[in-house]
Structures are given as C-alpha cells and as structure tokens.
Design an enzyme around this catalytic site. Structure first.
Site, PDB file in Angstrom:
ATOM      1  N   THR A 117     -64.651 -85.076  46.029  1.00  0.00           N
ATOM      2  CA  THR A 117     -64.740 -86.237  46.911  1.00  0.00           C
ATOM      3  C   THR A 117     -63.394 -86.602  47.508  1.00  0.00           C
ATOM      4  O   THR A 117     -62.345 -86.395  46.882  1.00  0.00           O
ATOM      5  CB  THR A 117     -65.270 -87.451  46.118  1.00  0.00           C
ATOM      6  N   TYR A 142     -64.591 -93.455  39.699  1.00  0.00           N
ATOM      7  CA  TYR A 142     -65.317 -92.361  40.345  1.00  0.00           C
ATOM      8  C   TYR A 142     -64.340 -91.310  40.862  1.00  0.00           C
ATOM      9  O   TYR A 142     -64.456 -90.117  40.554  1.00  0.00           O
ATOM     10  CB  TYR A 142     -66.181 -92.906  41.484  1.00  0.00           C
TER      11      TYR A 142
END
Length: 330
Positions: A117, A142
C-alpha cells in the site's frame, strides 16, 4: 503448476483470480470468507476455505496443488480500524503474513507477489508524485503492518532462493468491465464505493472528513486506479518473476490526483443524481495528497494501464453497485 491467491474471494483478489483464469493459468484460492464471497471466485478456480494463519493447511495446499507462485491479498485494509485496533492489524497483516512466507519457502515456492500500500509513505514532503525511494513514514498501524511484511520479504529473499514483487497500491476503485465481480464488502469505506451507494439511496449521505486542507478545494487528493489495471500489474509482476526478474517494489497508480469533491462530482455525472454531502472533522491518519510515480512498474514490469479515466472508474463502480442492488432485490 498452480498460482495460489490468498484473499481471492475479496474485492481485488476476485478480480485477480478472473484475470489469471482468463490467462489460462491454474488457480487455487485460499480465503476464510470473513469479508469475501465464494460466488465472486471464478468457477474455474479451486476455492479452499481456510485461514492463512493455519500453516499446516497452507503447506498441504501448496503440496497438493503443486503451487509455484503465491499472490498475497489476504489482510485488513482500513486505516481508521487499524488505529482503533492496532494489534488485530499486526496479527492479520504481519504475523499471519510471516507464517505464510515461512511456509511458502519451506515448501519450495520461489516467487511471491505481495499486495502492499501507498500508506507506507505517509504524508510526502511535497505534492510531487511519490517514487519508491521516498521516505517510509506510515501514519497508521495499517501502513506499518504492511511495511513490516515488505521488510520480511526483503530479508527472506536475501537468505533464500526466493524472489518477490511488492506492489504499493494507491486508491483502488471500479469493477470488472465484464460485470463478473466488484466491490461487494458490506460496510466498505472506499470513497467511490460509499459515494455510489449514496447516489443509489443505499446511504442517506456521504461525509467528507476535513474540507480545510491546503488543496485546490480544501479536500484531500488521491490517485485513483482502476482495479482491472491493478490486477494487470500483478500479472505483469508474476511474468517478470517467472522470467527470472529480481525482487523489487513498485508503485501502482496513474500519476494524477483528484480531490474528494471532484470524485463526488464524477459520481453525480455518472448517476445523474445529486446526494447529500456532510462535512466532518479531519480524521487522524489521513494523508493530504497521495499521487504515484509508477515509472518503475511501467519500465521494469512492462505495465501498460488501459483504464486511466476517473469517469470510467466511477461508471464501472456504479454499474456494479446497481448489479448488487438488483441481486439483493431478487
């Protein structure tokens, strides 16, 4: 020899499975179906309901199906949720990935494509497109959990006969142009998903989190990539590794950004409907501007995106949302 897709019943994973099947490859899917759907998996693929945390089950799948490569999507993806429950994110994204990587190596898997990501970068120092050499400063568990998995992959590749590509996604949206799968997760927080739901009356309103950022209209800027182009990058990465390519990290985005308000305008154009927009406070962990420099993916992997158009992305997402609406009314 087969390709194992973890999380292959989820949003991006199901598109990946269809792309691999379309390419004539043997595909095995492992998914615990916590947020994915068995019906989203291409029928030509073998679906095994299992958790990647179950290393014995994964080892058996690798041996039984003669798995040569793994494409790893399984994981948790919400920044706000990760801030509220960081340990769950380190368990699901980092610890479970550790077990998967270790099991893969122990059972002779030599090539691995990882769903990473752009959250590993955090807020960039300027508004220029982000290269893979930019500082890595994740602002959420995250992002950190994904970065830790990248680090494990790098160390594993240095120590073993094992190579990987980590693809750092920017904002993935849209749906399969053939209407076979799309974003179906209940309660998903992806901007275009929420906006299309709102346009169709599934939600009363959509909330903008912060409208006072130093951008052209006060809202955050994101690089939106069509999910079909994203999975094409994975196919290119798999071909690259199978051809003997060395391990690498590559961004996946178009190199242009749209504000939240511009995206909402695109949803209005596609749907022909207006809807309520509520202004809320900034959220902790949100990045102001995030735009990809994807030169490495284009030059090294040979990636050639074909759906670089915000209106096309939104139209495909809306068409899928309408499909889900009809499905639920049956």
């Amino acid at each position: 020899m087969a390709v194992l897709v973890t999380g292959g019943a989820g949003y991006i994973g199901s598109h990946m499975v269809w792309a691999l099947v379309d390419a004539g490859l043997d595909v095995v899917v492992v998914d615990r179906l916590s947020s994915g759907f068995g019906w989203a998996v291409a029928p030509e693929a073998k679906l095994v309901e299992a958790d990647i945390a179950d290393c014995d089950a994964i080892a058996n799948i690798i041996r039984t199906h003669d798995v040569e490569s793994i494409i790893h999507f399984a994981g948790s993806i919400s920044v706000p949720e990760s801030l509220a429950d960081p340990m769950a994110y380190y368990q699901n994204n980092t610890v479970n990935s550790h077990g998967l990587i270790r099991t893969a190596i122990a059972n002779g898997v030599k090539t691995f494509v990882f769903s990473s990501t752009a959250a590993v970068y955090g807020t960039p120092d300027d508004n220029e497109p982000i290269t893979e050499n930019a500082p890595l400063r994740p602002q959420s568990p995250y992002g950190t959990s994904k970065l830790m998995t990248e680090m494990m992959l790098a160390d594993a590749a240095a120590a073993h006969d094992f190579r990987y590509v980590a693809l750092r996604y920017f904002n993935v949206s849209g749906a399969d142009p053939l209407g076979r799968t799309g974003q179906s997760t209940v309660g998903a927080i992806n901007l275009i998903k929420v906006a299309t739901e709102t346009a169709l009356g599934k939600r009363d309103a959509i909330e903008i989190f912060g409208a006072d950022y130093p951008t052209r209209d006060g809202t955050c800027i994101r690089d939106f990539i069509h999910v079909t182009d994203l999975v094409a990058a994975h196919v290119d990465a798999l071909d690259y590794l199978r051809g003997g390519g060395e391990s690498l990290v590559a961004n996946c985005g178009y190199g242009r950004g749209y504000t939240i308000r511009e995206v909402l305008d695109a949803v209005r154009r596609a749907s022909g409907r207006d809807f309520e927009v509520r202004l809320g406070a900034r959220r902790h962990g949100d990045i102001i501007t995030s735009i990809a420099d994807s030169a490495r993916a284009r030059q090294v992997l040979g990636w050639q995106p074909r759906h670089d158009d915000l209106d096309e992305i939104v139209r495909s997402a809306l068409a899928w949302e309408e499909h889900l609406q009809r499905r639920n009314q049956m």
